[in-house]
Each structure stands twice: as structure tokens, then as C-alpha cells.
Design a protein around this motif. Structure first.
Motif, PDB file in Angstrom:
ATOM      1  N   MET A   1      55.855  50.184  34.936  1.00 41.67           N
ATOM      2  CA  MET A   1      55.179  49.777  36.230  1.00 41.67           C
ATOM      3  C   MET A   1      54.851  48.416  36.582  1.00 41.67           C
ATOM      4  O   MET A   1      54.852  47.578  35.787  1.00 41.67           O
ATOM      5  CB  MET A   1      53.899  50.634  36.434  1.00 41.67           C
ATOM      6  N   LYS A   2      54.706  48.073  37.809  1.00 46.62           N
ATOM      7  CA  LYS A   2      54.488  46.787  38.516  1.00 46.62           C
ATOM      8  C   LYS A   2      53.116  46.566  39.050  1.00 46.62           C
ATOM      9  O   LYS A   2      52.899  47.290  39.662  1.00 46.62           O
ATOM     10  CB  LYS A   2      55.482  46.184  39.404  1.00 46.62           C
ATOM     11  N   LEU A   3      52.497  45.653  38.733  1.00 46.29           N
ATOM     12  CA  LEU A   3      51.207  45.122  39.617  1.00 46.29           C
ATOM     13  C   LEU A   3      51.469  44.225  40.585  1.00 46.29           C
ATOM     14  O   LEU A   3      51.672  42.920  39.568  1.00 46.29           O
ATOM     15  CB  LEU A   3      50.279  45.240  38.623  1.00 46.29           C
ATOM     16  N   TYR A   4      51.374  44.030  41.630  1.00 46.21           N
ATOM     17  CA  TYR A   4      51.448  42.860  42.381  1.00 46.21           C
ATOM     18  C   TYR A   4      50.294  42.592  42.702  1.00 46.21           C
ATOM     19  O   TYR A   4      49.096  43.210  42.926  1.00 46.21           O
ATOM     20  CB  TYR A   4      52.162  43.487  43.858  1.00 46.21           C
ATOM     21  N   GLN A   5      50.089  41.032  42.309  1.00 50.05           N
ATOM     22  CA  GLN A   5      48.798  40.585  42.053  1.00 50.05           C
ATOM     23  C   GLN A   5      48.339  39.112  42.294  1.00 50.05           C
ATOM     24  O   GLN A   5      49.512  38.391  42.301  1.00 50.05           O
ATOM     25  CB  GLN A   5      48.096  41.243  40.882  1.00 50.05           C
ATOM     26  N   ILE A   6      47.194  38.800  42.137  1.00 53.93           N
ATOM     27  CA  ILE A   6      46.836  37.311  42.162  1.00 53.93           C
ATOM     28  C   ILE A   6      46.098  37.091  40.974  1.00 53.93           C
ATOM     29  O   ILE A   6      44.821  37.910  41.095  1.00 53.93           O
ATOM     30  CB  ILE A   6      45.992  36.646  43.496  1.00 53.93           C
ATOM     31  N   PRO A   7      46.146  36.325  40.144  1.00 53.78           N
ATOM     32  CA  PRO A   7      45.237  36.192  38.846  1.00 53.78           C
ATOM     33  C   PRO A   7      43.854  35.858  39.021  1.00 53.78           C
ATOM     34  O   PRO A   7      42.922  36.426  38.498  1.00 53.78           O
ATOM     35  CB  PRO A   7      45.925  34.969  38.289  1.00 53.78           C
ATOM     36  N   SER A   8      43.469  35.189  40.459  1.00 54.64           N
ATOM     37  CA  SER A   8      42.221  34.885  40.535  1.00 54.64           C
ATOM     38  C   SER A   8      41.440  35.925  41.419  1.00 54.64           C
ATOM     39  O   SER A   8      40.107  35.721  41.532  1.00 54.64           O
ATOM     40  CB  SER A   8      42.001  33.417  41.235  1.00 54.64           C
ATOM     41  N   CYS A   9      41.990  37.011  41.799  1.00 58.19           N
ATOM     42  CA  CYS A   9      41.673  38.025  42.603  1.00 58.19           C
ATOM     43  C   CYS A   9      40.968  39.012  41.765  1.00 58.19           C
ATOM     44  O   CYS A   9      41.256  39.766  41.104  1.00 58.19           O
ATOM     45  CB  CYS A   9      42.627  38.953  43.360  1.00 58.19           C
ATOM     46  N   PRO A  10      39.500  39.388  42.082  1.00 62.08           N
ATOM     47  CA  PRO A  10      38.552  40.254  41.361  1.00 62.08           C
ATOM     48  C   PRO A  10      39.005  41.648  41.475  1.00 62.08           C
ATOM     49  O   PRO A  10      38.905  42.408  40.346  1.00 62.08           O
ATOM     50  CB  PRO A  10      37.172  40.054  41.875  1.00 62.08           C
ATOM     51  N   TYR A  11      39.682  41.909  42.447  1.00 66.40           N
ATOM     52  CA  TYR A  11      40.276  43.373  42.704  1.00 66.40           C
ATOM     53  C   TYR A  11      41.338  43.668  41.774  1.00 66.40           C
ATOM     54  O   TYR A  11      41.315  44.637  41.183  1.00 66.40           O
ATOM     55  CB  TYR A  11      40.433  43.538  44.028  1.00 66.40           C
ATOM     56  N   CYS A  12      42.311  42.580  41.803  1.00 69.04           N
ATOM     57  CA  CYS A  12      43.263  42.715  40.929  1.00 69.04           C
ATOM     58  C   CYS A  12      42.924  42.678  39.229  1.00 69.04           C
ATOM     59  O   CYS A  12      43.504  43.515  38.393  1.00 69.04           O
ATOM     60  CB  CYS A  12      44.341  41.401  41.033  1.00 69.04           C
ATOM     61  N   GLN A  13      41.892  41.724  38.825  1.00 70.97           N
ATOM     62  CA  GLN A  13      41.314  41.821  37.690  1.00 70.97           C
ATOM     63  C   GLN A  13      40.800  43.128  37.260  1.00 70.97           C
ATOM     64  O   GLN A  13      41.125  43.605  36.151  1.00 70.97           O
ATOM     65  CB  GLN A  13      40.498  40.529  37.553  1.00 70.97           C
ATOM     66  N   ARG A  14      40.094  43.855  38.063  1.00 68.89           N
ATOM     67  CA  ARG A  14      39.665  45.288  37.670  1.00 68.89           C
ATOM     68  C   ARG A  14      40.630  46.273  37.596  1.00 68.89           C
ATOM     69  O   ARG A  14      40.655  46.940  36.387  1.00 68.89           O
ATOM     70  CB  ARG A  14      38.915  45.757  39.000  1.00 68.89           C
ATOM     71  N   VAL A  15      41.746  46.026  38.266  1.00 69.46           N
ATOM     72  CA  VAL A  15      43.033  47.022  37.940  1.00 69.46           C
ATOM     73  C   VAL A  15      43.618  46.542  36.549  1.00 69.46           C
ATOM     74  O   VAL A  15      44.036  47.537  35.705  1.00 69.46           O
ATOM     75  CB  VAL A  15      43.977  47.057  39.144  1.00 69.46           C
ATOM     76  N   CYS A  16      43.741  45.175  36.374  1.00 69.22           N
ATOM     77  CA  CYS A  16      44.381  45.015  34.807  1.00 69.22           C
ATOM     78  C   CYS A  16      43.443  45.452  33.870  1.00 69.22           C
ATOM     79  O   CYS A  16      44.045  45.721  32.864  1.00 69.22           O
ATOM     80  CB  CYS A  16      44.389  43.414  35.025  1.00 69.22           C
ATOM     81  N   ARG A  17      42.097  45.295  33.976  1.00 69.47           N
ATOM     82  CA  ARG A  17      41.327  45.756  33.106  1.00 69.47           C
ATOM     83  C   ARG A  17      41.556  47.382  32.838  1.00 69.47           C
ATOM     84  O   ARG A  17      41.541  47.904  31.594  1.00 69.47           O
ATOM     85  CB  ARG A  17      39.975  45.499  33.374  1.00 69.47           C
TER      86      ARG A  17
END
Ligand SMILES: N[C@@H](CCC(=O)N[C@@H](CS)C(=O)NCC(=O)O)C(=O)O
Length: 76
Positions: A1-17
Motif C-alpha cells: 500500500m502507499k501513503l501520500y504524506q508530508i513528514p511534518s504533518c501531524p495527521y500523516c504521522q498519526r496514520v504512520c503510527r
């Protein structure tokens, strides 16, 4: 699967966690900071905000809360 994201984005960090907690492998696709340059995100999801998840079966899910619920119900 792929996650389109920005490393500094807290919403993206939540999904990465969440992905890491479940133990799923995924490819991180870093998107440009300017919204108007996020054509791939728009093509996939019809909007330009990240995170956007593209699952292995092609399912596209946007919004961190929706992605977390999706992951929990499908893999968690
Ligand atoms: N409610 C959304 C908010 C996501 C969001 O605001 N992401 C920012 C980056 S931190 C963004 O891409 N904003 C661009 C936009 O809203 O068009 C979520 O939980 O995923």
C-alpha cells in the motif's frame, strides 16, 4: 500500500503510527508542500489534502480519522 504524506504533518504521522502499530508495510510518497502541485493526490482522491492511503486492492481513503478507522476495521 502507499501513503501520500508530508513528514511534518501531524495527521500523516498519526496514520504512520497506526500502520507501524499494526505492522503493515507501506510505501511513503512525499507530496509537494504547495497544494496546487499535488496533482497525483487530486487525481486519486478528488481533493489535495494529505494523508491519502491507497491500499493494495486500489481502495483510496483520505482523512486521517477515516484512514485509521479503515485500517482498524480491515487489518487491526
Ligand atoms: N482532516 C484532515 C486534515 C488533513 C490536513 O489538514 N492536512 C494538511 C497537511 S498537515 C493538508 O494537506 N492541507 C491541505 C489542504 O487542506 O488542502 C485529516 O485528518 O486528514
Amino acid at each position: 500500500m502507499k501513503l501520500y504524506q508530508i513528514p511534518s504533518c501531524p495527521y500523516c504521522q498519526r496514520v504512520c503510527r497506526k500502520l507501524d502499530d499494526i505492522g503493515l508495510e507501506y510505501e511513503e510518497v512525499e507530496v509537494p508542500l504547495p497544494h496546487e502541485e499535488r496533482d497525483e493526490v487530486y487525481r486519486l482522491s478528488g481533493q489535495r489534502a494529505v494523508p491519502v492511503l491507497v491500499d493494495e486492492d486500489g481502495e483510496v481513503v483520505s482523512d486521517s480519522s477515516r484512514i485509521v478507522r479503515y485500517l482498524e476495521s480491515k487489518y487491526g
